[in-house]
Design a protein around this motif. Structure first.
Motif, PDB file in Angstrom:
ATOM      1  N   LEU A  47      27.661  -0.849   2.436  1.00  0.00           N
ATOM      2  CA  LEU A  47      28.119  -1.447   3.695  1.00  0.00           C
ATOM      3  C   LEU A  47      29.624  -1.462   3.885  1.00  0.00           C
ATOM      4  O   LEU A  47      30.106  -1.964   4.906  1.00  0.00           O
ATOM      5  CB  LEU A  47      27.580  -2.881   3.804  1.00  0.00           C
ATOM      6  N   LEU A  48      30.403  -0.927   2.938  1.00  0.00           N
ATOM      7  CA  LEU A  48      31.862  -1.016   3.048  1.00  0.00           C
ATOM      8  C   LEU A  48      32.405  -0.335   4.305  1.00  0.00           C
ATOM      9  O   LEU A  48      33.205  -0.909   5.040  1.00  0.00           O
ATOM     10  CB  LEU A  48      32.517  -0.417   1.805  1.00  0.00           C
ATOM     11  N   ILE A  49      31.987   0.901   4.552  1.00  0.00           N
ATOM     12  CA  ILE A  49      32.515   1.607   5.719  1.00  0.00           C
ATOM     13  C   ILE A  49      32.009   0.958   7.004  1.00  0.00           C
ATOM     14  O   ILE A  49      32.732   0.868   8.004  1.00  0.00           O
ATOM     15  CB  ILE A  49      32.155   3.105   5.652  1.00  0.00           C
ATOM     16  N   THR A  50      30.781   0.478   6.979  1.00  0.00           N
ATOM     17  CA  THR A  50      30.267  -0.264   8.137  1.00  0.00           C
ATOM     18  C   THR A  50      31.117  -1.501   8.387  1.00  0.00           C
ATOM     19  O   THR A  50      31.470  -1.815   9.533  1.00  0.00           O
ATOM     20  CB  THR A  50      28.807  -0.686   7.892  1.00  0.00           C
ATOM     21  N   GLY A  51      31.481  -2.215   7.327  1.00  0.00           N
ATOM     22  CA  GLY A  51      32.331  -3.389   7.478  1.00  0.00           C
ATOM     23  C   GLY A  51      33.679  -3.042   8.062  1.00  0.00           C
ATOM     24  O   GLY A  51      34.228  -3.781   8.897  1.00  0.00           O
ATOM     25  N   ALA A  52      34.243  -1.903   7.649  1.00  0.00           N
ATOM     26  CA  ALA A  52      35.532  -1.478   8.195  1.00  0.00           C
ATOM     27  C   ALA A  52      35.433  -1.229   9.700  1.00  0.00           C
ATOM     28  O   ALA A  52      36.296  -1.650  10.476  1.00  0.00           O
ATOM     29  CB  ALA A  52      36.009  -0.215   7.475  1.00  0.00           C
ATOM     30  N   ARG A  53      34.374  -0.565  10.130  1.00  0.00           N
ATOM     31  CA  ARG A  53      34.229  -0.272  11.553  1.00  0.00           C
ATOM     32  C   ARG A  53      33.955  -1.544  12.364  1.00  0.00           C
ATOM     33  O   ARG A  53      34.422  -1.682  13.494  1.00  0.00           O
ATOM     34  CB  ARG A  53      33.112   0.749  11.758  1.00  0.00           C
ATOM     35  N   LEU A  54      33.210  -2.483  11.796  1.00  0.00           N
ATOM     36  CA  LEU A  54      32.965  -3.744  12.503  1.00  0.00           C
ATOM     37  C   LEU A  54      34.276  -4.485  12.767  1.00  0.00           C
ATOM     38  O   LEU A  54      34.435  -5.131  13.807  1.00  0.00           O
ATOM     39  CB  LEU A  54      32.019  -4.632  11.690  1.00  0.00           C
ATOM     40  N   GLY A  55      35.219  -4.397  11.841  1.00  0.00           N
ATOM     41  CA  GLY A  55      36.514  -5.025  12.062  1.00  0.00           C
ATOM     42  C   GLY A  55      37.233  -4.420  13.241  1.00  0.00           C
ATOM     43  O   GLY A  55      37.844  -5.143  14.049  1.00  0.00           O
ATOM     44  N   ASP A  56      37.186  -3.104  13.358  1.00  0.00           N
ATOM     45  CA  ASP A  56      37.788  -2.436  14.517  1.00  0.00           C
ATOM     46  C   ASP A  56      37.087  -2.855  15.804  1.00  0.00           C
ATOM     47  O   ASP A  56      37.718  -2.972  16.859  1.00  0.00           O
ATOM     48  CB  ASP A  56      37.670  -0.913  14.347  1.00  0.00           C
ATOM     49  N   ARG A  57      35.795  -3.042  15.710  1.00  0.00           N
ATOM     50  CA  ARG A  57      34.993  -3.303  16.902  1.00  0.00           C
ATOM     51  C   ARG A  57      35.086  -4.766  17.358  1.00  0.00           C
ATOM     52  O   ARG A  57      35.204  -5.039  18.556  1.00  0.00           O
ATOM     53  CB  ARG A  57      33.533  -2.958  16.581  1.00  0.00           C
ATOM     54  N   LEU A  58      35.039  -5.700  16.404  1.00  0.00           N
ATOM     55  CA  LEU A  58      34.932  -7.121  16.740  1.00  0.00           C
ATOM     56  C   LEU A  58      36.195  -7.916  16.452  1.00  0.00           C
ATOM     57  O   LEU A  58      36.291  -9.075  16.861  1.00  0.00           O
ATOM     58  CB  LEU A  58      33.754  -7.742  15.972  1.00  0.00           C
ATOM     59  N   GLY A  59      37.137  -7.321  15.717  1.00  0.00           N
ATOM     60  CA  GLY A  59      38.368  -8.021  15.370  1.00  0.00           C
ATOM     61  C   GLY A  59      38.424  -8.291  13.879  1.00  0.00           C
ATOM     62  O   GLY A  59      37.490  -8.844  13.298  1.00  0.00           O
ATOM     63  N   HIS A  60      39.526  -7.901  13.240  1.00  0.00           N
ATOM     64  CA  HIS A  60      39.625  -8.005  11.783  1.00  0.00           C
ATOM     65  C   HIS A  60      39.630  -9.456  11.324  1.00  0.00           C
ATOM     66  O   HIS A  60      39.034  -9.790  10.294  1.00  0.00           O
ATOM     67  CB  HIS A  60      40.876  -7.273  11.298  1.00  0.00           C
ATOM     68  N   ARG A  61      40.321 -10.326  12.040  1.00  0.00           N
ATOM     69  CA  ARG A  61      40.351 -11.734  11.649  1.00  0.00           C
ATOM     70  C   ARG A  61      38.955 -12.341  11.716  1.00  0.00           C
ATOM     71  O   ARG A  61      38.498 -12.994  10.772  1.00  0.00           O
ATOM     72  CB  ARG A  61      41.303 -12.494  12.577  1.00  0.00           C
ATOM     73  N   ARG A  62      38.260 -12.094  12.806  1.00  0.00           N
ATOM     74  CA  ARG A  62      36.926 -12.665  12.998  1.00  0.00           C
ATOM     75  C   ARG A  62      35.948 -12.151  11.943  1.00  0.00           C
ATOM     76  O   ARG A  62      35.177 -12.927  11.357  1.00  0.00           O
ATOM     77  CB  ARG A  62      36.422 -12.322  14.399  1.00  0.00           C
ATOM     78  N   VAL A  63      35.990 -10.858  11.684  1.00  0.00           N
ATOM     79  CA  VAL A  63      35.052 -10.277  10.726  1.00  0.00           C
ATOM     80  C   VAL A  63      35.391 -10.721   9.306  1.00  0.00           C
ATOM     81  O   VAL A  63      34.492 -10.984   8.487  1.00  0.00           O
ATOM     82  CB  VAL A  63      35.047  -8.740  10.856  1.00  0.00           C
TER      83      VAL A  63
END
Length: 454
Positions: A47-63
């Protein structure tokens, strides 16, 4: 951010020295104990790369805050688990929380630091990233041996809870707010790419983690072959998507970034040496020498301390040394691991020579890893931070798994061929492994020299 990352990385290894106690307390089978250790690593790697993309999508602080919250709650659940099945399930959730949280650290560094400040932040990041493994062994041994309030192995998980709560409180106050306007323009999730990559990484990591224990059955080889096929399909799909003007999971320009390919190879090599060395040495000192959990954990302290100090200070060393640091680091790491095998070759405790060799291992791994990671990321564009961070974090984890699986298999096969177990035969298996680890480090040194002539 780095404190939370360190805590999450500890949990990759902190369970290793607690496994015997967990097994006796929960009456777990060998396969169940292996899944307790592996569940975290597999979820984390997938899930690491998925987690990286979620940060771009939803906001790094929030994720980041969400991942830390999931990790903290899962740690509490692990510490309170009453059965092996519960513990395995909560370890998977713990790994997922780490995978969501850790990629945001690199992205936030890339977006909020520049120039020399970014280089220093990346130096601290790399020091924390690679000392977590050895520190996990140390802390696990201390906590299990302390048997706080008669709780046995449970503090190795419960210690995360107060730390996580404090970090959530501090992080919600000090982390910069996400730019919602930028998030509205961010790329999509590339769900087909996520599915292909997740399946490929799963098929690779599961046999690497479980294959040795199961005797490398047919399914493990079919799984590895399937991983190769799916990685090929993933690359083909991503290339076609980029040509059509879509948003691939990993931007091709990240892979074409100067030195990125060599950085991937070198990080894989150094993490394979790191993971394999820690694993086979743990097997030797606990199984062959019969050390307690506390003594086994403290054995790794010199490596962790030296790694951290060198990782934090190498940028202040003379400029004329900088180009030679990576190949010299790999050479020193190779000499160090071979020295550990030589010092322990007769089934004894190694004496002072062992600690000299540990110092060489810690310094060599730090010089191999920290400049490589910093050089690969220091010039990556801010908009590519998530892709580059997710890629290198995934490579780091896969390198560890490859080292554990490959060198662990070599050690265990050597023991089986030698027959009667004992300190001397275990030392013989360790010596063979350390020579193989030194050869792997030599390949990294060659890669370092190639980069030095670019």
């Amino acid at each position: 951010m780095l404190a939370a990352q360190f805590m999450a990385l500890l949990d990759v290894f902190i369970v290793n020295v607690a496994v015997p106690t967990i097994g006796s307390d929960l009456h777990a089978s060998g396969a169940g104990l292996q899944l307790v250790v592996a569940g975290y690593s597999v979820a984390y790697a997938v899930l690491l790369i998925t987690g990286a993309r979620l940060g771009d999508r939803l906001g790094h602080r929030r994720v980041w805050l969400t991942g830390l919250a999931v990790f903290t709650v899962a740690s509490l659940a692990c510490g309170l688990a009453q059965g092996t099945g519960e513990l395995i399930a909560f370890r998977v959730v713990q790994g997922a929380g780490s995978a969501v949280m850790i990629p945001q650290v690199l992205s936030l560094i890339q977006r909020h630091f520049a120039g020399e400040g970014r280089a220093r932040a990346l130096g601290a990041y790399s020091a924390v990233l690679a000392t977590g493994a050895a520190a996990g062994q140390v802390l696990g041994g201390v906590l299990v041996s302390a048997d706080l309030f008669g709780t046995g192995w449970r503090p190795v998980f419960l210690v995360n809870v107060p730390v996580g709560v404090v970090l959530l409180a501090v992080g919600s106050r000090v982390l910069p707010r996400d730019d919602t306007r930028a998030l509205e323009r961010t790329r999509g999730l590339d769900l087909p790419g996520l599915v292909l990559l997740g399946a490929a990484v799963s098929l690779l990591t599961v046999p690497l983690v479980l294959g040795q224990e199961e005797g490398w059955p047919l399914w493990s080889w079919l799984s590895l072959a399937g991983a190769a096929v799916l990685f090929g399909l993933f690359c083909a799909y991503e290339s076609r998507l980029a040509r059509r003007g879509g948003a691939p999971l990993i931007a091709p320009r990240v892979l074409r970034h100067p030195g990125m390919g060599l950085a991937v190879f070198r990080i894989t090599a150094v993490m394979a040496v790191n993971g394999g060395f820690l694993f086979v040495l743990t097997l030797h000192i606990q199984g062959g020498l019969g050390y307690s959990a506390l003594r086994a954990g403290l054995t790794f302290a010199p490596t962790a301390v030296v790694f951290g100090l060198v990782g934090l200070t190498w940028r202040s060393w003379p400029a004329r040394w900088q180009r030679a640091l990576v190949p010299a680091g790999f050479a020193l790491a190779g000499a160090g691991v071979a020295g550990v095998g030589w010092a322990l070759r007769d089934g004894g405790d190694g004496g002072l020579w062992l600690y000299a060799a540990f110092t060489g291992v810690g310094m060599g791994l730090a010089l191999s890893f920290s400049p490589t990671l910093t050089g690969a990321l220091a010039t990556v564009r801010a908009e590519d931070a998530a892709d580059a961070g997710g890629l290198l974090a995934t490579v780091t984890q896969l390198g560890q798994l490859i080292g554990v699986a490959g060198f662990g298999a070599l050690f265990l096969d050597r023991l089986e061929s030698l027959g009667a177990p004992g300190a001397y035969t275990s030392a013989d298996g360790l010596l063979a492994c350390t020579y193989a680890l030194a050869a792997t480090a030599a390949l990294g040194a060659v890669a370092g020299l190639v980069r030095g002539r670019r």
